[in-house]
Design a protein around this motif. Sequence first.
Motif, PDB file in Angstrom:
ATOM      1  N   ALA A   1       0.831  -1.210   0.000  1.00  0.00           N
ATOM      2  CA  ALA A   1       0.000   0.000   0.000  1.00  0.00           C
ATOM      3  C   ALA A   1       0.864   1.257   0.000  1.00  0.00           C
ATOM      4  O   ALA A   1       0.538   2.244  -0.682  1.00  0.00           O
ATOM      5  CB  ALA A   1      -0.917  -0.011   1.223  1.00  0.00           C
ATOM      6  N   LEU A   2       1.972   1.241   0.747  1.00  0.00           N
ATOM      7  CA  LEU A   2       2.870   2.387   0.768  1.00  0.00           C
ATOM      8  C   LEU A   2       3.455   2.647  -0.620  1.00  0.00           C
ATOM      9  O   LEU A   2       3.463   3.785  -1.108  1.00  0.00           O
ATOM     10  CB  LEU A   2       3.993   2.148   1.780  1.00  0.00           C
TER      11      LEU A   2
ATOM     12  N   LEU B   1       2.268   1.591  -3.593  1.00  0.00           N
ATOM     13  CA  LEU B   1       1.216   1.978  -4.532  1.00  0.00           C
ATOM     14  C   LEU B   1       0.740   3.403  -4.291  1.00  0.00           C
ATOM     15  O   LEU B   1       0.423   4.136  -5.239  1.00  0.00           O
ATOM     16  CB  LEU B   1       0.037   1.008  -4.421  1.00  0.00           C
ATOM     17  N   ALA B   2       0.689   3.819  -3.027  1.00  0.00           N
ATOM     18  CA  ALA B   2       0.263   5.192  -2.721  1.00  0.00           C
ATOM     19  C   ALA B   2       1.262   6.201  -3.281  1.00  0.00           C
ATOM     20  O   ALA B   2       0.872   7.210  -3.897  1.00  0.00           O
ATOM     21  CB  ALA B   2       0.118   5.370  -1.210  1.00  0.00           C
ATOM     22  N   VAL B   3       2.547   5.930  -3.083  1.00  0.00           N
ATOM     23  CA  VAL B   3       3.576   6.837  -3.594  1.00  0.00           C
ATOM     24  C   VAL B   3       3.559   6.862  -5.113  1.00  0.00           C
ATOM     25  O   VAL B   3       3.544   7.931  -5.750  1.00  0.00           O
ATOM     26  CB  VAL B   3       4.966   6.410  -3.076  1.00  0.00           C
TER      27      VAL B   3
ATOM     28  N   GLY C   1       1.137   5.835  -7.190  1.00  0.00           N
ATOM     29  CA  GLY C   1      -0.126   6.352  -7.715  1.00  0.00           C
ATOM     30  C   GLY C   1      -0.213   7.862  -7.647  1.00  0.00           C
ATOM     31  O   GLY C   1      -0.721   8.512  -8.571  1.00  0.00           O
ATOM     32  N   ALA C   2       0.288   8.439  -6.553  1.00  0.00           N
ATOM     33  CA  ALA C   2       0.264   9.899  -6.417  1.00  0.00           C
ATOM     34  C   ALA C   2       1.083  10.562  -7.507  1.00  0.00           C
ATOM     35  O   ALA C   2       0.727  11.632  -8.012  1.00  0.00           O
ATOM     36  CB  ALA C   2       0.780  10.298  -5.043  1.00  0.00           C
TER      37      ALA C   2
ATOM     38  N   ALA D   1       5.610  13.288  -3.395  1.00  0.00           N
ATOM     39  CA  ALA D   1       5.273  11.880  -3.136  1.00  0.00           C
ATOM     40  C   ALA D   1       6.380  11.186  -2.357  1.00  0.00           C
ATOM     41  O   ALA D   1       6.109  10.342  -1.482  1.00  0.00           O
ATOM     42  CB  ALA D   1       5.021  11.159  -4.462  1.00  0.00           C
TER      43      ALA D   1
ATOM     44  N   VAL E   1       5.981  12.094   1.248  1.00  0.00           N
ATOM     45  CA  VAL E   1       4.901  11.304   1.848  1.00  0.00           C
ATOM     46  C   VAL E   1       5.367   9.872   2.081  1.00  0.00           C
ATOM     47  O   VAL E   1       5.066   9.261   3.122  1.00  0.00           O
ATOM     48  CB  VAL E   1       3.657  11.341   0.946  1.00  0.00           C
ATOM     49  N   GLY E   2       6.127   9.320   1.121  1.00  0.00           N
ATOM     50  CA  GLY E   2       6.644   7.968   1.287  1.00  0.00           C
ATOM     51  C   GLY E   2       7.595   7.853   2.461  1.00  0.00           C
ATOM     52  O   GLY E   2       7.566   6.869   3.209  1.00  0.00           O
TER      53      GLY E   2
ATOM     54  N   GLY F   1       5.507   7.908   5.445  1.00  0.00           N
ATOM     55  CA  GLY F   1       4.826   6.618   5.554  1.00  0.00           C
ATOM     56  C   GLY F   1       5.754   5.524   6.035  1.00  0.00           C
ATOM     57  O   GLY F   1       5.341   4.634   6.795  1.00  0.00           O
TER      58      GLY F   1
END
Length: 473
Positions: free
Chosen positions: A266-267, A269-271, A273-274, A285, A288-289, A292
Amino acid sequence: MTDPQVAVGMLLILILAIFLGFPVAFTLMALGVGVGYYAYFDAHRMWRTYERAMEAGADGWTLTETWLGGFFNNRIFDLFVNQTFSVMSNDVLTAIPLFLFMGYIVERANIVDRLFSTLYIASHRIPGSMAVAALVTCTLFATATGIVGAVVTLMGLLAFPAMLKAKYDVRYASGVICAGGTLGILIPPSILLIVYAATSGVSVVRMYAAALFPGLLLAGLYLVYVIVRALWNPALAPKPSKDDIGDHSFLEISWMMFTSFVPLAALILAVLGAILFGIATPSEAAAVGAFGGLLLAAAYRALTWQRLKESVYLTARTSAMVCWLFVGSATFASVFAYLGGQQLISDFVTGLDMSPLMFLILVQLIIFILGWPLEWTEIIVIFIPIFLPLLPHFGIDPLFFGILVAVNLQTAFLSPPMAMSAYYLKGISPAHVRLSDIFAGMMPYMLIVILCMVIVYLFPGIVYWLPNVVYGR
């Protein structure tokens, strides 16, 4: 000697210095400033200023100051300062330390051992299940860190002894660890892609979108090879017994997957995807990563002051290496081009009357050979700028070229005699594991990398489909 010959001599001295073990960044800066002084030196202006001071009746001290001022009044020093400022203020490069910090903090969060155990239990019915689990773990962990040495070393301490204990063939097991550990420089969010984007001027987000499917394709080819080899010769990877696996219900396995695989995935994919969907810039991003990664380490109760301090130190050290490589390379390249070296190489290559395919094969072969003595950072920062100006002549897209280079650079860690993945693994392996066995285990993966490059070349839609869908042509 003519100026172009001096430029070629510069390049030859650089290659010799690298082979002799001199620090690459400082060698680049020394050659750039030293030869650049010759390139930009204006003796007539210096002596004219000195003669004017003499005619004005200046004393000895003033004459000395005038001479020294004329000696150091050289545009190479202005160029060096400007290149340093440009690199340190580059918005693209600010993502590198943040991604590095995310990788180092995740590496120290004790996530990988739990992830490997869970994947092994979940895939125990698949042939070569422990190798499959190790390869998937390597892929996910390498993607999160992008640091080949860290992934190979950690997986070599965790999965390699487990495979040897399970009577896996040494070559089969070592090849999985070494090949899987290199995937982080290809699959986004990759630091290599950021460095290439900064070097070539290609958009980072388009590079990430273009590299996603080739990276997954290469990981998929590795998995197919591992499973087919285990099916073909079961002695390479004996099936686990019930005592090895234990008795786990479907709900237990699902919960184990949810607590080990899902958070890290999830970490990532979130980075990613952003970045891909334009929600955040790569630097945002990456920030944020990094945050995270801190939360993930805290959730696993692995966030200590010592681990945080180590992560910050390693991030600063690696970031400094990359940035000073950029400074040295930019200075070197500017002087090299000013002396006519770039034009000389361009005229030589275009005079060979090669087709675009022949040019691509030649360049990829050169990069493959450079991968023996050099790290990917030196190849991207020093040698790729030599090839980039030639791409328009052959009608080659820098985006497509960059993906081929990123796939090819997998071999930099897998090709003897200087395959760093092999030395990383050998350094933490039991005494009976020979370096020749590790080399033999890596060789099939080199052929798979070449196959992947051929597939990407024959089906360029693998590279272009996602960037065109998300960002347009």
